[in-house]
Design an enzyme around this catalytic site. Structure first.
Site, PDB file in Angstrom:
ATOM      1  N   LYS A  92       0.841  -1.207   0.000  1.00  0.00           N
ATOM      2  CA  LYS A  92       0.000   0.000   0.000  1.00  0.00           C
ATOM      3  C   LYS A  92       0.872   1.251   0.000  1.00  0.00           C
ATOM      4  O   LYS A  92       0.580   2.218  -0.707  1.00  0.00           O
ATOM      5  CB  LYS A  92      -0.927   0.007   1.216  1.00  0.00           C
ATOM      6  CG  LYS A  92      -2.072  -0.984   1.056  1.00  0.00           C
ATOM      7  CD  LYS A  92      -3.106  -0.855   2.141  1.00  0.00           C
ATOM      8  CE  LYS A  92      -4.238  -1.852   1.918  1.00  0.00           C
ATOM      9  NZ  LYS A  92      -5.104  -1.988   3.066  1.00  0.00           N
ATOM     10  N   LYS A 118      -4.633 -11.529  -6.203  1.00  0.00           N
ATOM     11  CA  LYS A 118      -5.764 -11.749  -5.293  1.00  0.00           C
ATOM     12  C   LYS A 118      -6.958 -10.888  -5.720  1.00  0.00           C
ATOM     13  O   LYS A 118      -6.769  -9.738  -6.117  1.00  0.00           O
ATOM     14  CB  LYS A 118      -5.292 -11.334  -3.893  1.00  0.00           C
ATOM     15  CG  LYS A 118      -6.229 -11.594  -2.768  1.00  0.00           C
ATOM     16  CD  LYS A 118      -5.705 -10.929  -1.491  1.00  0.00           C
ATOM     17  CE  LYS A 118      -5.776  -9.417  -1.585  1.00  0.00           C
ATOM     18  NZ  LYS A 118      -5.510  -8.705  -0.351  1.00  0.00           N
ATOM     19  N   LYS A 140     -10.772  -5.356  -3.499  1.00  0.00           N
ATOM     20  CA  LYS A 140     -11.723  -4.262  -3.691  1.00  0.00           C
ATOM     21  C   LYS A 140     -11.111  -3.168  -4.557  1.00  0.00           C
ATOM     22  O   LYS A 140     -11.790  -2.583  -5.387  1.00  0.00           O
ATOM     23  CB  LYS A 140     -12.089  -3.653  -2.334  1.00  0.00           C
ATOM     24  CG  LYS A 140     -12.937  -4.537  -1.444  1.00  0.00           C
ATOM     25  CD  LYS A 140     -13.139  -3.828  -0.105  1.00  0.00           C
ATOM     26  CE  LYS A 140     -13.691  -4.726   0.961  1.00  0.00           C
ATOM     27  NZ  LYS A 140     -13.513  -4.178   2.308  1.00  0.00           N
TER      28      LYS A 140
HETATM   29  P1  TYM Z   1     -10.661  -6.629   4.602  1.00  0.00           P
HETATM   30  O1  TYM Z   1     -11.765  -5.687   4.912  1.00  0.00           O
HETATM   31  O2  TYM Z   1      -9.690  -6.254   3.538  1.00  0.00           O
HETATM   32  O3  TYM Z   1     -11.215  -8.042   4.216  1.00  0.00           O
HETATM   33  C1  TYM Z   1     -12.194  -8.712   4.985  1.00  0.00           C
HETATM   34  C2  TYM Z   1     -11.910 -10.201   4.972  1.00  0.00           C
HETATM   35  O4  TYM Z   1     -11.941 -10.728   3.642  1.00  0.00           O
HETATM   36  C3  TYM Z   1     -10.782 -11.530   3.405  1.00  0.00           C
HETATM   37  N1  TYM Z   1     -10.424 -11.461   1.977  1.00  0.00           N
HETATM   38  C4  TYM Z   1     -10.286 -12.534   1.178  1.00  0.00           C
HETATM   39  N2  TYM Z   1     -10.429 -13.854   1.395  1.00  0.00           N
HETATM   40  C5  TYM Z   1     -10.226 -14.696   0.336  1.00  0.00           C
HETATM   41  N3  TYM Z   1      -9.894 -14.270  -0.909  1.00  0.00           N
HETATM   42  C6  TYM Z   1      -9.729 -12.956  -1.178  1.00  0.00           C
HETATM   43  N4  TYM Z   1      -9.417 -12.544  -2.402  1.00  0.00           N
HETATM   44  C7  TYM Z   1      -9.940 -12.024  -0.103  1.00  0.00           C
HETATM   45  N5  TYM Z   1      -9.867 -10.663  -0.014  1.00  0.00           N
HETATM   46  C8  TYM Z   1     -10.166 -10.347   1.264  1.00  0.00           C
HETATM   47  C9  TYM Z   1      -9.729 -10.887   4.297  1.00  0.00           C
HETATM   48  O5  TYM Z   1      -8.654 -11.772   4.560  1.00  0.00           O
HETATM   49  C10 TYM Z   1     -10.524 -10.556   5.538  1.00  0.00           C
HETATM   50  O6  TYM Z   1     -10.619 -11.659   6.400  1.00  0.00           O
HETATM   51  N6  TYM Z   1      -7.307  -5.802   8.188  1.00  0.00           N
HETATM   52  C11 TYM Z   1      -8.567  -6.445   7.912  1.00  0.00           C
HETATM   53  C12 TYM Z   1      -9.695  -5.958   8.811  1.00  0.00           C
HETATM   54  C13 TYM Z   1      -9.451  -6.090  10.296  1.00  0.00           C
HETATM   55  C14 TYM Z   1      -9.428  -7.297  11.036  1.00  0.00           C
HETATM   56  C15 TYM Z   1      -9.242  -6.904  12.398  1.00  0.00           C
HETATM   57  C16 TYM Z   1      -9.548  -8.637  10.696  1.00  0.00           C
HETATM   58  C17 TYM Z   1      -9.287  -5.071  11.181  1.00  0.00           C
HETATM   59  N7  TYM Z   1      -9.150  -5.567  12.433  1.00  0.00           N
HETATM   60  C18 TYM Z   1      -9.140  -7.852  13.414  1.00  0.00           C
HETATM   61  C19 TYM Z   1      -9.448  -9.591  11.720  1.00  0.00           C
HETATM   62  C20 TYM Z   1      -9.254  -9.193  13.055  1.00  0.00           C
HETATM   63  C21 TYM Z   1      -8.965  -6.127   6.477  1.00  0.00           C
HETATM   64  O7  TYM Z   1      -8.572  -5.143   5.930  1.00  0.00           O
HETATM   65  O8  TYM Z   1      -9.863  -6.973   5.953  1.00  0.00           O
END
Ligand code: TYM
Length: 335
Positions: A119, A200, A203
């Site tokens: 990022k 991957k 979004k």
């Molecule tokens: P975020 O909002 O980017 O994504 C949410 C969840 O979706 C999963 N994910 C995927 N799984 C499979 N294939 C993909 N292509 C894919 N893209 C996204 C992510 O792994 C995630 O589980 N940092 C985290 C948010 C967060 C969080 C936390 C998670 C903040 N605090 C505490 C767990 C515990 C995030 O940006 O997820």
């Protein structure tokens, strides 16, 4: 598991930015929803994390995006009777613990994070919040003494870091946190882009490239177009053992949504043409997402209900967060 608790506690979070896609659903949300009866669940809409790239914030839409995400999580099967669902910024202990943990976290650990590096590389000005992003994530998890954190593969490194930060705190002060384990599904934890199966599904790419992702609220027609346009390879029919990344990705989607074992899925499609495989995948994605989209449309019309769920969720988790924060402050000499 922490002594005295009957069930293991699950915590996970999701950002209210961009449109949720099939990767989010398969890697995270479907796992959250499916395991609710087994665990004590806390799910958080991480609006403070959404501020770490201020150039990307659309202030007027962030407020609405949080509520829309709540509607979508409920539509995906999160049951407020079983799971607390709340907004991170409503529970001030997250930001407070993040500061206390930042003080025990070596900067080198943060600079090594893969997501930070990718990022930051795309930005001209990197905010300190982006570097601290995983410290806030560690605070989210550690506040609730979570045992398990269901996430996609890309978040595994952040959970490892949360464990490292907890251990460092324990060495400097005293043990206070449960060490969390990532809960990552064996297959489907990394769904790839339909237009490019070497990256991957994300979004941010979905915003730039129409054929990249399937949004959870896409119409059946859009879903079918996206799947039928997915990149495969120059072959014509499916040969198990020789799957290109694009075909393997389609089978992983099919496997995850059908719940059937991989060998059965490969046997079913062996020798079939790619367009037949794509049609089957498209049918399954449509039949999975269409009810979600319908429930989402109904729920998102009821702002009062969504606000109530989020307020009740915050009320439920607040005492847990407060108890951990008080202990940490006492150990650090603040109370
Ligand atoms: P975020 O909002 O980017 O994504 C949410 C969840 O979706 C999963 N994910 C995927 N799984 C499979 N294939 C993909 N292509 C894919 N893209 C996204 C992510 O792994 C995630 O589980 N940092 C985290 C948010 C967060 C969080 C936390 C998670 C903040 N605090 C505490 C767990 C515990 C995030 O940006 O997820």
């Amino acid at each position: 598991m922490t002594a005295g608790r009957q069930q293991q506690r699950v915590f996970s979070g999701i950002q209210p930015t961009g449109r949720l896609h099939l990767g989010n659903y398969i890697g995270a949300l479907s796992v959250w929803a499916a395991n609710q009866a087994r665990y004590d669940n806390i799910f958080c809409i991480v609006d403070l994390h959404a501020l770490t790239i201020p150039e990307a914030i659309r202030v007027e839409t962030l407020r609405a995006a949080r509520r829309e995400l709540a509607a979508l999580l409920l539509a995906c099967g999160i049951d407020p009777a079983r799971s607390a669902l709340f907004l991170q910024s409503y529970v001030p202990a997250h930001a407070e613990l993040a500061w206390l943990l930042a003080c025990v976290t070596p900067v080198g650990w943060l600079e090594r994070m893969t997501q930070y590096k990718s990022k930051a590389a795309a930005l001209t000005t990197v905010g300190a919040g982006l570097l601290e992003y995983p410290v806030l994530q560690a605070a989210d998890i550690l506040l609730y003494q979570a045992d398990l954190v269901p996430v996609g593969e890309d978040q595994r490194q952040h959970i490892e870091l949360a464990r490292d930060i907890a251990r460092r705190f324990h060495n400097l002060f005293r043990p206070v946190f449960t060490l969390p384990e990532p809960l990552v599904r064996p297959s489907g934890a990394r769904i790839m882009g339909l237009d490019d199966p070497t990256v991957k599904m994300s979004k941010s790419l979905a915003e730039e490239r129409p054929g990249h992702a399937i949004a959870l609220t896409d119409s059946p027609e859009r879903i079918r177009n996206a799947v039928m346009g997915a990149v495969t390879d120059s072959g014509r029919e499916l040969r198990p053992g020789e799957l290109s990344p694009g075909v393997a990705n389609l089978l992983t989607i099919y496997e995850a949504l059908s719940g059937r074992p991989r060998p059965d899925v490969e046997a079913e499609f062996a020798g079939q043409g790619y367009s037949a495989v794509k049609r089957a995948v498209a049918d399954l994605v449509v039949s999975t997402l269409d009810p979600i989209r319908r429930r989402y449309l109904a729920l998102s019309a009821d702002a009062g209900y969504l606000d109530r769920i989020l307020r009740e969720g915050a009320d439920r988790v607040h005492p847990i967060a407060r108890a951990t924060l008080d202990r940490v402050k006492r150990l650090m000499g603040l109370v």
